[in-house]
Scaffold this motif. Structure first.
Motif, PDB file in Angstrom:
ATOM      1  N   GLY A 128     -30.722   1.346  -2.126  1.00  0.00           N
ATOM      2  CA  GLY A 128     -30.074   0.146  -2.893  1.00  0.00           C
ATOM      3  C   GLY A 128     -30.272   0.423  -4.418  1.00  0.00           C
ATOM      4  O   GLY A 128     -30.156   0.964  -5.006  1.00  0.00           O
TER       5      GLY A 128
ATOM      6  N   THR B 127     -30.866 -11.261   4.239  1.00  0.00           N
ATOM      7  CA  THR B 127     -29.699 -11.348   3.388  1.00  0.00           C
ATOM      8  C   THR B 127     -28.669 -12.278   4.225  1.00  0.00           C
ATOM      9  O   THR B 127     -28.611 -12.355   5.602  1.00  0.00           O
ATOM     10  CB  THR B 127     -29.069  -9.879   3.235  1.00  0.00           C
TER      11      THR B 127
ATOM     12  N   GLY C  67     -25.199  -4.033   2.240  1.00  0.00           N
ATOM     13  CA  GLY C  67     -25.441  -5.369   1.550  1.00  0.00           C
ATOM     14  C   GLY C  67     -24.501  -5.797   0.612  1.00  0.00           C
ATOM     15  O   GLY C  67     -24.780  -6.646   0.060  1.00  0.00           O
TER      16      GLY C  67
ATOM     17  N   THR D  44     -30.133 -12.407  -1.364  1.00  0.00           N
ATOM     18  CA  THR D  44     -31.191 -11.638  -0.570  1.00  0.00           C
ATOM     19  C   THR D  44     -32.426 -12.436  -1.087  1.00  0.00           C
ATOM     20  O   THR D  44     -32.871 -12.545  -2.061  1.00  0.00           O
ATOM     21  CB  THR D  44     -31.200 -10.377  -1.151  1.00  0.00           C
TER      22      THR D  44
ATOM     23  N   TYR E 283     -32.938  -6.308   3.983  1.00  0.00           N
ATOM     24  CA  TYR E 283     -32.571  -5.155   2.757  1.00  0.00           C
ATOM     25  C   TYR E 283     -33.225  -3.755   3.099  1.00  0.00           C
ATOM     26  O   TYR E 283     -34.457  -3.937   3.266  1.00  0.00           O
ATOM     27  CB  TYR E 283     -32.923  -5.938   1.466  1.00  0.00           C
TER      28      TYR E 283
END
Ligand SMILES: Cc1cc2nc3c(=O)[nH]c(=O)nc-3n(C[C@H](O)[C@H](O)[C@H](O)COP(=O)(O)OP(=O)(O)OC[C@H]3O[C@@H](n4cnc5c(N)ncnc54)[C@H](O)[C@@H]3O)c2cc1C
Length: 508
Positions: free
Chosen positions: A176, A361, A414, A420, A461
């Motif tokens: 991410g 999330t 995501g 988040t 996440y």
């Protein structure tokens, strides 16, 4: 004091143990052992018998239970040495994990179990930017703060990434990479043009969307399960000329219905907020007096005049006496502010924390019932066994760059996250050990949000890895419907499950 920064808190706990390491020339030369195999390829190696071993394997998170002991830790200098180390692991059937900055919440850079071969990427520290294309080539072991300062000082360039200068590029970008420019530029993995990596056979590949589309897709979201990345080519951006940094604080006496209403108004506003805006809810327990108890903070990447226009509808919806602190800052100054200290990490890196965190999330607006349940839990648990704080980051909204790509772009799942949340806890008073009932308490805090609306829209996440999740639960929360394709690619590229941690793709 402005935004809470985990690295700042970590400074409070900085250990004096430097992670300097050296070759141990005295380990067994027997070619029938892993160490003998590594020696044959002359790879810099530390074994449990090496003088620096215990310092070198100290994880960032010192919480009890995460002190995994690898069978060996290697410090290669070239992709060829990484390849040779993987071949040795294949020969002796030993699991392999990469470590870049070592900031995994579950110490997965050490394998997440005893007995792994750890490939430490600290010698992959190259940094350059092509002045014509503005494409950066960066080693997996470089830390975010060093990247940010180098890029700015070499052409006023920048990347979207997290706010702790000590986090390593390798783990961050492969799972991410969110920061205050992400709604404008995307997450760190969105900047990837190519990845030099070694796969489980020991083959060195330059992976792009054209050369290896499946691996390119899988690495950007679930990278630790597929290869050891040694360097990345990344598309940089011109650094914004200035930032408006804001902090709206509400009295501790704000009632639960009023907190819910403040959040709902922010959520309504967020649905169409421009991409230049970063917005974060921050709340904390009374034993964490560093920041106000209830506040919205963030940044706007534009002029003060434009910010005033953008934020006006939200301020009109909030109480007229909302306390505001606004400042205008330059790019690197703003990064220092987010880090609550300098963004530049110390060398050698010697910062640690003792913590447990959960993430949440949601792809849909959070309901009145969930918010009410969550804020009530936070209010009614002043006797918590831990010191905790909560960060709720706006990822989505109609104009967010994160949401502008579909699931086919990368395995990162995501994209559709609106918010988040990170629920972060440390021992009371920051004095280790972390209490035995802390994890259970944080689990109840998490459930107080999710229990009202069931589980369908809630995820987690993967960069805030929660080592207490069973593998299947982790796969569902981190990857959702992307998981089946990830599993199939894992079968093809790593059938022996060489790249392993307790929540790796394919672990049952
Ligand atoms: C203080 C702090 C602040 C943070 N702030 C943010 C933030 O603002 N935004 C955000 O998005 N996240 C943030 N994070 C989370 C961070 O992004 C993740 O913990 C990240 O995975 C750490 O990367 P690392 O390389 O430092 O860790 P490591 O422990 O080295 O690696 C993490 C995982 O990635 C794997 N890995 C590492 N390098 C490679 C590689 N080269 N090839 C293949 N696999 C690899 C490891 O095996 C491990 O599974 C923060 C974490 C901490 C501790």
């Amino acid at each position: 004091m402005f935004l809470p920064k985990l690295s700042f808190l970590s400074f409070l706990l900085a250990s004096s143990g430097a992670a300097a390491v050296s070759i141990d020339a005295h380990y067994p030369h027997d070619p029938h052992t892993l160490s003998g195999c590594l020696l044959q390829f002359r790879i810099e190696t530390l074994l449990p018998s090496s003088a620096n071993f215990s310092t070198a394997i100290q994880p960032y998170n010192l919480r009890t239970g995460l002190g995994w002991v690898p069978t060996a830790l290697v410090l290669p200098h070239t992709p060829q040495e990484v390849a040779a180390a993987i071949r040795c692991a294949n020969k002796f059937n030993i699991k392999v994990a990469a470590r870049s900055g070592g900031h995994s919440y579950g110490a997965y850079g050490l394998g997440g179990q005893n007995g792994s071969l750890v490939i430490d990427l600290q010698n992959f520290n190259m940094l350059s930017v092509d002045p014509k294309t503005q494409i950066a080539t960066i080693g997996a072991g470089v830390r975010l703060g060093d990247i940010a300062t180098y890029l700015y000082n070499n052409g006023k360039r920048a990347l979207p990434h997290g706010m702790c200068g000590g986090v390593g590029l390798g783990g961050h970008i492969l799972h991410g990479g969110f920061g205050y420019t992400s709604r404008m530029w995307g997450i760190t993995l969105d900047t990837v043009l190519s990845i030099t990596a070694v796969i489980s056979t020991g083959q060195i590949l330059t992976i792009t969307s054209v050369s290896n589309p499946d691996l390119f897709w899988a690495l950007r979201g679930a990278g630790s399960s597929f290869a050891i990345a040694t360097s990345f080519q990344l598309q940089t951006q011109p650094a914004p000329s200035n930032a408006i940094i804001f902090n709206y604080t509400f009295p501790s006496s704000t009632s639960i219905p009023d907190k819910v209403s403040l959040f709902e108004k922010a959520q309504e506003f967020a649905a169409t907020a421009p991409p230049e805006l970063a917005l974060r809810l921050m709340t904390r327990t009374a034993s964490f007096p560093i920041v106000a108890e209830w506040q919205f903070v963030g940044a706007y990447w534009g002029s003060r005049g434009k910010f005033n226009e953008v934020i006006a509808p939200l301020l009109a919806a909030w109480p007229a006496d909302t306390h505001a602190e606004i400042s205008e800052q330059k790019w690197l100054q703003a990064l220092d502010t987010f880090a609550m200290s300098s963004i530049v990490p110390p060398h050698p890196y010697n910062i640690h924390d003792t913590f447990f965190a959960k993430s949440l999330t949601t792809s849909v607006p959070i309901s009145n019932g969930s918010l009410s349940s969550f804020f009530t839990f936070l209010r009614d648990n002043s006797n918590a066994p831990v010191t905790w704080w909560v960060l709720g980051d706006l990822y989505g909204g109609k104009y967010s760059k994160i949401a502008s790509k579909g699931p086919e772009d990368a395995s990162y799942a995501g994209r559709d996250a609106l918010w988040t949340f990170q629920l972060y806890s440390v021992p009371k008073g920051f004095i280790p050990p972390y209490p035995s009932d802390g994890v259970e308490f944080m689990g109840r805090m998490h459930d107080s949000m999710t229990k009202v609306d069931g589980s369908s829209n809630w995820g987690a996440y993967p960069n805030y890895v929660d080592p207490t999740l069973a593998p299947r639960e982790a796969h569902r929360l981190y990857y959702g419907s992307q998981y089946d394709r990830l599993r199939e690619i894992k079968r093809r590229y790593d059938p022996e499950m060489r790249f392993w941690n307790p929540q790796a793709i394919g672990v049952e």
